[in-house]
Design a protein around this motif. Structure first.
Motif, PDB file in Angstrom:
ATOM      1  N   GLU A 229      -8.910 -16.533  16.790  1.00  0.00           N
ATOM      2  CA  GLU A 229      -8.978 -16.061  15.399  1.00  0.00           C
ATOM      3  C   GLU A 229      -9.504 -14.625  15.341  1.00  0.00           C
ATOM      4  O   GLU A 229      -9.028 -13.809  14.548  1.00  0.00           O
ATOM      5  CB  GLU A 229      -9.876 -16.985  14.577  1.00  0.00           C
ATOM      6  N   ALA A 230     -10.507 -14.318  16.180  1.00  0.00           N
ATOM      7  CA  ALA A 230     -11.069 -12.963  16.207  1.00  0.00           C
ATOM      8  C   ALA A 230     -10.028 -11.947  16.680  1.00  0.00           C
ATOM      9  O   ALA A 230      -9.960 -10.824  16.164  1.00  0.00           O
ATOM     10  CB  ALA A 230     -12.300 -12.922  17.106  1.00  0.00           C
ATOM     11  N   LEU A 231      -9.207 -12.331  17.657  1.00  0.00           N
ATOM     12  CA  LEU A 231      -8.144 -11.439  18.132  1.00  0.00           C
ATOM     13  C   LEU A 231      -7.113 -11.185  17.033  1.00  0.00           C
ATOM     14  O   LEU A 231      -6.630 -10.053  16.879  1.00  0.00           O
ATOM     15  CB  LEU A 231      -7.461 -12.043  19.365  1.00  0.00           C
ATOM     16  N   ARG A 232      -6.763 -12.231  16.278  1.00  0.00           N
ATOM     17  CA  ARG A 232      -5.826 -12.056  15.162  1.00  0.00           C
ATOM     18  C   ARG A 232      -6.400 -11.093  14.127  1.00  0.00           C
ATOM     19  O   ARG A 232      -5.687 -10.248  13.574  1.00  0.00           O
ATOM     20  CB  ARG A 232      -5.517 -13.401  14.499  1.00  0.00           C
ATOM     21  N   ASP A 233      -7.707 -11.234  13.875  1.00  0.00           N
ATOM     22  CA  ASP A 233      -8.383 -10.352  12.923  1.00  0.00           C
ATOM     23  C   ASP A 233      -8.317  -8.898  13.402  1.00  0.00           C
ATOM     24  O   ASP A 233      -8.052  -7.977  12.614  1.00  0.00           O
ATOM     25  CB  ASP A 233      -9.842 -10.787  12.752  1.00  0.00           C
ATOM     26  N   GLU A 234      -8.545  -8.673  14.707  1.00  0.00           N
ATOM     27  CA  GLU A 234      -8.480  -7.325  15.260  1.00  0.00           C
ATOM     28  C   GLU A 234      -7.065  -6.751  15.102  1.00  0.00           C
ATOM     29  O   GLU A 234      -6.892  -5.578  14.753  1.00  0.00           O
ATOM     30  CB  GLU A 234      -8.847  -7.348  16.753  1.00  0.00           C
ATOM     31  N   GLU A 235      -6.067  -7.590  15.368  1.00  0.00           N
ATOM     32  CA  GLU A 235      -4.684  -7.138  15.273  1.00  0.00           C
ATOM     33  C   GLU A 235      -4.313  -6.789  13.831  1.00  0.00           C
ATOM     34  O   GLU A 235      -3.668  -5.769  13.566  1.00  0.00           O
ATOM     35  CB  GLU A 235      -3.746  -8.230  15.801  1.00  0.00           C
ATOM     36  N   GLU A 236      -4.733  -7.632  12.879  1.00  0.00           N
ATOM     37  CA  GLU A 236      -4.439  -7.380  11.467  1.00  0.00           C
ATOM     38  C   GLU A 236      -5.114  -6.095  10.990  1.00  0.00           C
ATOM     39  O   GLU A 236      -4.530  -5.319  10.223  1.00  0.00           O
ATOM     40  CB  GLU A 236      -4.901  -8.569  10.625  1.00  0.00           C
ATOM     41  N   ARG A 237      -6.343  -5.858  11.455  1.00  0.00           N
ATOM     42  CA  ARG A 237      -7.046  -4.629  11.073  1.00  0.00           C
ATOM     43  C   ARG A 237      -6.339  -3.397  11.648  1.00  0.00           C
ATOM     44  O   ARG A 237      -6.224  -2.364  10.979  1.00  0.00           O
ATOM     45  CB  ARG A 237      -8.496  -4.676  11.568  1.00  0.00           C
ATOM     46  N   ALA A 238      -5.866  -3.512  12.895  1.00  0.00           N
ATOM     47  CA  ALA A 238      -5.153  -2.399  13.527  1.00  0.00           C
ATOM     48  C   ALA A 238      -3.866  -2.088  12.771  1.00  0.00           C
ATOM     49  O   ALA A 238      -3.510  -0.917  12.556  1.00  0.00           O
ATOM     50  CB  ALA A 238      -4.855  -2.731  14.982  1.00  0.00           C
ATOM     51  N   GLN A 239      -3.140  -3.136  12.349  1.00  0.00           N
ATOM     52  CA  GLN A 239      -1.907  -2.940  11.595  1.00  0.00           C
ATOM     53  C   GLN A 239      -2.188  -2.286  10.251  1.00  0.00           C
ATOM     54  O   GLN A 239      -1.446  -1.402   9.806  1.00  0.00           O
ATOM     55  CB  GLN A 239      -1.200  -4.282  11.400  1.00  0.00           C
ATOM     56  N   ALA A 240      -3.271  -2.725   9.590  1.00  0.00           N
ATOM     57  CA  ALA A 240      -3.633  -2.143   8.294  1.00  0.00           C
ATOM     58  C   ALA A 240      -3.988  -0.666   8.439  1.00  0.00           C
ATOM     59  O   ALA A 240      -3.606   0.165   7.602  1.00  0.00           O
ATOM     60  CB  ALA A 240      -4.798  -2.918   7.689  1.00  0.00           C
ATOM     61  N   ARG A 241      -4.711  -0.326   9.530  1.00  0.00           N
ATOM     62  CA  ARG A 241      -5.062   1.077   9.760  1.00  0.00           C
ATOM     63  C   ARG A 241      -3.805   1.919  10.002  1.00  0.00           C
ATOM     64  O   ARG A 241      -3.697   3.052   9.519  1.00  0.00           O
ATOM     65  CB  ARG A 241      -6.010   1.201  10.960  1.00  0.00           C
ATOM     66  N   ALA A 242      -2.853   1.343  10.748  1.00  0.00           N
ATOM     67  CA  ALA A 242      -1.612   2.072  11.036  1.00  0.00           C
ATOM     68  C   ALA A 242      -0.835   2.344   9.746  1.00  0.00           C
ATOM     69  O   ALA A 242      -0.295   3.437   9.549  1.00  0.00           O
ATOM     70  CB  ALA A 242      -0.754   1.273  12.020  1.00  0.00           C
ATOM     71  N   VAL A 243      -0.786   1.346   8.858  1.00  0.00           N
ATOM     72  CA  VAL A 243      -0.099   1.524   7.569  1.00  0.00           C
ATOM     73  C   VAL A 243      -0.780   2.601   6.742  1.00  0.00           C
ATOM     74  O   VAL A 243      -0.117   3.477   6.152  1.00  0.00           O
ATOM     75  CB  VAL A 243      -0.068   0.188   6.789  1.00  0.00           C
ATOM     76  N   ASN A 244      -2.114   2.567   6.714  1.00  0.00           N
ATOM     77  CA  ASN A 244      -2.862   3.573   5.947  1.00  0.00           C
ATOM     78  C   ASN A 244      -2.667   4.972   6.531  1.00  0.00           C
ATOM     79  O   ASN A 244      -2.551   5.950   5.799  1.00  0.00           O
ATOM     80  CB  ASN A 244      -4.348   3.220   5.934  1.00  0.00           C
ATOM     81  N   ASP A 245      -2.618   5.059   7.879  1.00  0.00           N
ATOM     82  CA  ASP A 245      -2.420   6.360   8.527  1.00  0.00           C
ATOM     83  C   ASP A 245      -1.040   6.923   8.183  1.00  0.00           C
ATOM     84  O   ASP A 245      -0.900   8.122   7.905  1.00  0.00           O
ATOM     85  CB  ASP A 245      -2.569   6.229  10.043  1.00  0.00           C
ATOM     86  N   ARG A 246      -0.027   6.051   8.198  1.00  0.00           N
ATOM     87  CA  ARG A 246       1.330   6.511   7.871  1.00  0.00           C
ATOM     88  C   ARG A 246       1.409   6.971   6.425  1.00  0.00           C
ATOM     89  O   ARG A 246       2.047   7.981   6.107  1.00  0.00           O
ATOM     90  CB  ARG A 246       2.349   5.407   8.138  1.00  0.00           C
ATOM     91  N   ALA A 247       0.721   6.216   5.544  1.00  0.00           N
ATOM     92  CA  ALA A 247       0.703   6.580   4.128  1.00  0.00           C
ATOM     93  C   ALA A 247       0.024   7.925   3.928  1.00  0.00           C
ATOM     94  O   ALA A 247       0.443   8.749   3.109  1.00  0.00           O
ATOM     95  CB  ALA A 247       0.001   5.500   3.308  1.00  0.00           C
ATOM     96  N   GLY A 248      -1.047   8.167   4.706  1.00  0.00           N
ATOM     97  CA  GLY A 248      -1.763   9.430   4.618  1.00  0.00           C
ATOM     98  C   GLY A 248      -0.921  10.597   5.083  1.00  0.00           C
ATOM     99  O   GLY A 248      -0.933  11.673   4.485  1.00  0.00           O
ATOM    100  N   VAL A 249      -0.154  10.383   6.159  1.00  0.00           N
ATOM    101  CA  VAL A 249       0.716  11.434   6.689  1.00  0.00           C
ATOM    102  C   VAL A 249       1.804  11.783   5.658  1.00  0.00           C
ATOM    103  O   VAL A 249       2.100  12.964   5.403  1.00  0.00           O
ATOM    104  CB  VAL A 249       1.357  11.001   8.016  1.00  0.00           C
ATOM    105  N   ARG A 250       2.413  10.744   5.040  1.00  0.00           N
ATOM    106  CA  ARG A 250       3.443  10.984   4.028  1.00  0.00           C
ATOM    107  C   ARG A 250       2.879  11.734   2.843  1.00  0.00           C
ATOM    108  O   ARG A 250       3.513  12.626   2.267  1.00  0.00           O
ATOM    109  CB  ARG A 250       4.056   9.657   3.571  1.00  0.00           C
ATOM    110  N   SER A 251       1.646  11.351   2.458  1.00  0.00           N
ATOM    111  CA  SER A 251       0.995  12.001   1.312  1.00  0.00           C
ATOM    112  C   SER A 251       0.763  13.482   1.557  1.00  0.00           C
ATOM    113  O   SER A 251       0.966  14.324   0.703  1.00  0.00           O
ATOM    114  CB  SER A 251      -0.318  11.299   0.978  1.00  0.00           C
ATOM    115  N   LYS A 252       0.324  13.807   2.793  1.00  0.00           N
ATOM    116  CA  LYS A 252       0.068  15.212   3.140  1.00  0.00           C
ATOM    117  C   LYS A 252       1.350  16.014   3.227  1.00  0.00           C
ATOM    118  O   LYS A 252       1.369  17.239   3.010  1.00  0.00           O
ATOM    119  CB  LYS A 252      -0.677  15.287   4.473  1.00  0.00           C
ATOM    120  N   GLY A 253       2.461  15.317   3.556  1.00  0.00           N
ATOM    121  CA  GLY A 253       3.727  16.031   3.712  1.00  0.00           C
ATOM    122  C   GLY A 253       4.393  16.410   2.410  1.00  0.00           C
ATOM    123  O   GLY A 253       5.337  17.201   2.390  1.00  0.00           O
ATOM    124  N   LYS A 254       3.911  15.838   1.314  1.00  0.00           N
ATOM    125  CA  LYS A 254       4.528  16.135   0.027  1.00  0.00           C
ATOM    126  C   LYS A 254       4.077  17.492  -0.489  1.00  0.00           C
ATOM    127  O   LYS A 254       2.980  17.923  -0.274  1.00  0.00           O
ATOM    128  CB  LYS A 254       4.162  15.035  -0.984  1.00  0.00           C
TER     129      LYS A 254
END
Length: 254
Positions: A229-254
């Motif tokens: 369960e802890a590993l799943r939590d780590e993976e979900e957090r990593a995915q959420a960070r990746a989504v936020n990072d991509r959103a941040g990059v798109r935001s800066k590119g506008k």
């Protein structure tokens, strides 16, 4: 892993943890008294920002505890780590001088600081661990059973936490580390604890599992259901960070 098999494995893990935790934290009555004395001594040294010499710790133990000294010292240091989130470190290699340093990343809040001069974040991690190992919700009985093994009792003033029930049900709830609520449709009525939003923001299930493993003198993978369960939590957090990072990059590119 099939649901039924996972439930049985979780129950077996829980029984084993409870057995080991009680033995490891309490020990015999005589040695438990010395553990408490050592914790008190080390707490004072920490508050006064004084280095600790191993010879000073041996003096607290006295000669009649010589055979048990290593085990008593280990339990005292484990207690400092579990309750206060402090670990003993050597100032310089081969200096024989030590100091306590915080090993937890939980940010300070009103409930985690105070006149005692000792951090309270270690106990927060323990409480989050108890909740995690009980299926992400823990009854009051399960919480107090664990705390009693640490020498912390409801209604009995504690030198660090004050009145423990208030600290847990009021202060930590106000700081949003814990959620304290009535169990729906419970008969007789009872309450339970869950992780609060600040706990999810400032720590992870893997980190609290590491605390539980430390108490049991083992490693996180020894508890396969919780580890999975802890590993799943780590993976979900990593995915959420990746989504936020991509959103941040798109935001800066506008």
């Amino acid at each position: 892993m099939p649901r039924g098999q996972k439930s049985k494995l979780r129950a077996r893990e829980k029984r084993e943890r409870a057995r080991i935790e009680t033995q490891g934290l309490q020990g015999s009555e005589a040695s438990a008294t010395k553990v408490s004395a050592l914790v008190q001594f080390m707490s004072e040294m920490y508050k006064n920002k004084q280095p600790i010499m191993m010879a000073e710790l041996q003096k607290v133990l006295h000669k009649k505890y010589k055979e048990e000294s290593f085990e008593i010292l280990k339990r005292a240091m484990d207690r400092m780590e579990v309750v206060f989130g402090l670990e003993l470190k050597e100032i310089n290699p081969n200096s024989n001088y030590y100091y306590f340093a915080s090993k937890l990343n939980i940010a300070k809040g009103r409930s985690l600081t105070g006149g005692s001069g000792l951090p309270k974040s270690g106990l927060v991690m323990v409480l989050l661990g108890v909740i995690f190992m009980n299926g992400n919700r823990a009854s009051e009985d399960e919480i107090w059973e664990f705390l009693n093994a640490l020498g912390i009792y409801a209604g009995q003033m504690h030198s660090i936490f004050g009145e423990p029930r208030k600290f847990i049900t009021k202060d930590l709830v106000m700081e949003r580390f814990l959620v304290y609520r009535k169990v729906p449709k419970s008969d007789p009525p009872c309450n339970e604890f869950l992780w609060g939003p600040r706990a999810y923001a400032e720590t992870t299930k893997m980190k609290v599992l590491q605390v539980l493993a430390k108490i049991n003198n083992t490693d996180p993978s020894s508890f396969p259901v919780l580890y999975e369960e802890a590993l799943r939590d780590e993976e979900e957090r990593a995915q959420a960070r990746a989504v936020n990072d991509r959103a941040g990059v798109r935001s800066k590119g506008k």
